[in-house]
Design an enzyme around this catalytic site. Structure first.
Site, PDB file in Angstrom:
ATOM      1  N   CYS A 107       0.876  -1.157   0.000  1.00  0.00           N
ATOM      2  CA  CYS A 107       0.000   0.000   0.000  1.00  0.00           C
ATOM      3  C   CYS A 107       0.922   1.218   0.000  1.00  0.00           C
ATOM      4  O   CYS A 107       1.434   1.634   1.037  1.00  0.00           O
ATOM      5  CB  CYS A 107      -0.893  -0.026   1.232  1.00  0.00           C
ATOM      6  SG  CYS A 107      -2.210   1.167   1.162  1.00  0.00           S
ATOM      7  N   LEU A 108       1.186   1.724  -1.174  1.00  0.00           N
ATOM      8  CA  LEU A 108       2.129   2.819  -1.346  1.00  0.00           C
ATOM      9  C   LEU A 108       1.494   3.815  -2.311  1.00  0.00           C
ATOM     10  O   LEU A 108       1.320   3.518  -3.491  1.00  0.00           O
ATOM     11  CB  LEU A 108       3.439   2.261  -1.920  1.00  0.00           C
ATOM     12  CG  LEU A 108       4.680   3.097  -1.885  1.00  0.00           C
ATOM     13  CD1 LEU A 108       5.085   3.426  -0.456  1.00  0.00           C
ATOM     14  CD2 LEU A 108       5.831   2.367  -2.567  1.00  0.00           C
TER      15      LEU A 108
END
Length: 170
Positions: A107-108
């Site tokens: 999750c970037l």
């Protein structure tokens, strides 16, 4: 794959070779430009480093650290750099921003299609991943229970993260 993508990937690989973050290594096969393997040591200032001394890792007197070795995979789409690469942890890691499954999805924000811009570069992504190991983004967690552990019981989070490093990140 377009010639633009090939040219850009080769250029970025050359840049990475000259300016790779400390503790990282990129394994690149010219026969398959779209897939890079990355080996990254856990940063010393994070629970993803393994102490070589008996003192606590976060005790400032303990300076000798060896990072756990984390394997990542970067896959470039055919229309790179107009679409973001996909980055996955291949090594299990106890982290709020990495899925706790066999995919190791991240999750970037920078890698989201709506956030990605063609001028962004893989070297920036690698720096961001390394920084994320030092300071997780709990407000954008993919594993909310791990984020809660990080927020409410840091000592337990650190212990579990270090246990996982010893178990999986050899």
């Amino acid at each position: 794959m377009s010639s633009v993508a090939k040219k850009r990937i080769l250029k970025e690989y050359a840049e990475c070779s000259n300016d790779l973050p400390s503790g990282m290594k990129v394994i690149f096969d010219e026969a398959n430009l779209t897939k890079w393997d990355v080996v990254m040591e856990g940063p010393a200032e994070s629970p993803y480093a393994v102490c070589l001394e008996l003192a606590m890792c976060f005790d400032k007197r303990s300076l000798m650290h060896q990072g756990g070795h984390f394997k990542l995979e970067i896959n470039f789409p055919n229309d790179y750099p107009f679409k973001p690469p996909v980055v996955n942890f291949k090594t299990k890691v106890y982290h709020p921003n990495v899925s706790n499954d066999d995919k190791g999805s991240m999750c970037l924000g920078m890698l989201r299609p709506e956030e990605w811009k063609p001028p962004n570069k893989v070297i920036s992504v690698l720096h961001l991943i390394q920084n994320l190991l030092v300071e997780p983004n709990i407000d954008d967690a993919i594993e909310t229970s791990i984020a809660n552990d990080y927020k409410t019981n840091r000592a337990e989070f650190n212990k579990t993260a270090q246990d996982w490093v010893k178990r999986y990140a050899k």
